[in-house]
Design a protein around this motif. Structure first.
Motif, mmCIF file in Angstrom:
data_model
loop_
_atom_site.group_PDB
_atom_site.id
_atom_site.type_symbol
_atom_site.label_atom_id
_atom_site.label_comp_id
_atom_site.label_asym_id
_atom_site.label_seq_id
_atom_site.Cartn_x
_atom_site.Cartn_y
_atom_site.Cartn_z
ATOM 1 N N LEU A 1 0.961 -1.380 -0.214
ATOM 2 C CA LEU A 1 -0.014 0.215 0.084
ATOM 3 C C LEU A 1 1.157 1.288 -0.440
ATOM 4 C CD1 LEU A 1 -3.189 1.282 0.454
ATOM 5 C CD2 LEU A 1 -2.783 1.100 2.910
ATOM 6 N N THR B 1 -6.839 1.885 0.836
ATOM 7 C CA THR B 1 -6.580 2.642 0.078
ATOM 8 C C THR B 1 -7.531 3.845 -0.076
ATOM 9 O OG1 THR B 1 -6.269 0.843 -1.609
ATOM 10 C CG2 THR B 1 -7.142 3.044 -2.808
ATOM 11 N N THR C 1 -6.069 6.415 1.604
ATOM 12 C CA THR C 1 -4.980 7.302 0.910
ATOM 13 C C THR C 1 -5.299 8.286 -0.135
ATOM 14 O OG1 THR C 1 -4.242 5.398 -0.233
ATOM 15 C CG2 THR C 1 -3.158 5.635 1.791
ATOM 16 N N ASN C 2 -6.222 7.711 0.268
ATOM 17 C CA ASN C 2 -7.391 8.766 -1.591
ATOM 18 C C ASN C 2 -7.776 10.092 -0.905
ATOM 19 O OD1 ASN C 2 -6.822 7.269 -3.349
ATOM 20 N ND2 ASN C 2 -8.722 5.787 -3.810
#
Length: 338
Positions: free
Chosen positions: A134, A182, A185-186
């Motif tokens: 990741l 994810t 992190t987006n």
């Protein structure tokens, strides 16, 4: 002995090994060394739970090893000062962490870290180790809406460790953890500001030049250039400018829930950090956003650099739950849970 007269060190070549030795001695109930510059939990997590591993250079303490512990990281692989650990050391850590549930390797987007992680994962897969990566790329100094590959990893990784650690302890699968991470992190963005640079502890070299009375918004954690130098302004003006840039990146809507963290990077006092946080919080409220998780702390430093990093995220409900309600026992992040 060192001839560098600005830091309490011995032989500069032994900085990393000596700081880790001191760290695990001080927090021996939480962490231990399981190999050369590999920090692991004293009490491993239960069988069937995914291991959370990260890597990065020393010199940014307490990051990253300060967040090894229950409810956070299982292992931190440490490189030399400001340098990525080699692929073989990362592979050794993956071998130590091998488990049926798998390993999630959290990588900050710096070229050396990415290269070491990629090579180590290739070696791991050849030997039957189940591992996925990741990538953290929260630094927005490359420009609003810059491609993720062009954005560096900064201190936004630390709340991610808390989220992933809590979800892993809950029994989430490797694929579920990757999806949870994810989404975070987006929707996380970090911006740094510096008003004085630092020196490299191994050679005394100044990382970058900032004249007195000048600040730079967007300076990286290794002195990388940011958005350009400008005259130093007040705490309130700095906070408003940084909130504005972070909002342009994240594009929150009125009523959105926001995470706000101010990370001191070395020599900026907690007095100053609190003053900055105060204005950033009020600015977000005035824009119609709800701050639901916040901290003021030194979580990732840059030696004696003066400045701070502002971390903002638009966390989903599960992220908020993992951040706010789940316990953690790491030397530099403790949460009792609810």
């Amino acid at each position: 002995m060192s001839n560098i007269k600005t830091k309490f060190i011995n032989d500069p070549e032994n900085i990393t090994s000596e700081l880790l030795e001191g760290y695990v001695l001080a927090y021996r109930d939480y962490v231990k060394l399981a190999g050369e510059n590999i920090v692991v939990r004293v009490k491993p997590k239960k069988e069937g739970q995914v291991a959370i591993v990260t890597l990065g250079g020393s010199g940014h303490e307490p990051a990253l090893s300060g967040f090894v512990g229950r409810g956070m990281l299982d292992c931190s692989v440490v490189g030399d000062v400001f340098a990525a650990p080699g692929a073989q050391r990362v592979f050794q850590a993956l071998q130590l962490m091998k488990c049926e549930a798998g390993i999630l390797l959290v990588v900050l987007n710096h070229s050396g870290d990415v290269m070491s992680a990629n090579m180590a994962c290739q070696l791991a897969e050849r030997t039957g180790i189940k591992v996925k990566q990741l990538l953290v790329h929260d630094d927005i100094s490359a420009g609003i809406n810059a491609p993720a590959d062009n954005r560096r990893g900064l201190s936004g990784c630390v709340p991610l460790f808390k989220i992933l650690g809590a979800a892993s302890e809950e029994g989430k699968s490797l694929d579920e953890l990757l999806e949870i991470g994810t989404r975070y992190t987006n929707k996380v963005a970090t911006l740094a500001v510096a008003m004085r640079s630092c020196t490299h502890p191994q050679n005394g070299a100044v990382i970058s030049d900032l004249p007195e009375g000048i600040m730079e918004i967007g300076m990286g954690q290794h002195g990388e250039g940011g958005g350009g130098q400008k005259p130093l302004v007040s705490a309130d003006d700095t906070a408003v400018e940084m909130v504005d840039l972070l909002c342009k990146q994240l594009k929150p809507a009125v009523g959105d829930k926001v995470m706000l963290i101010i990370n001191g990077v070395g020599s900026t006092t907690h007095m100053e950090l609190n003053i900055v946080f105060r204005k950033a919080y009020k600015e977000l409220e005035e824009r119609g956003f709800q701050v639901v998780f916040s901290r003021i702390q030194e979580i990732l430093t840059v030696q004696e650099q003066a400045g701070f990093q502002m971390i903002m995220a638009l966390p989903d409900e599960d992220h908020i739950d993992y951040l706010d309600n789940k316990p953690a026992e790491a030397p530099y992040w403790t949460a009792f849970g609810k």
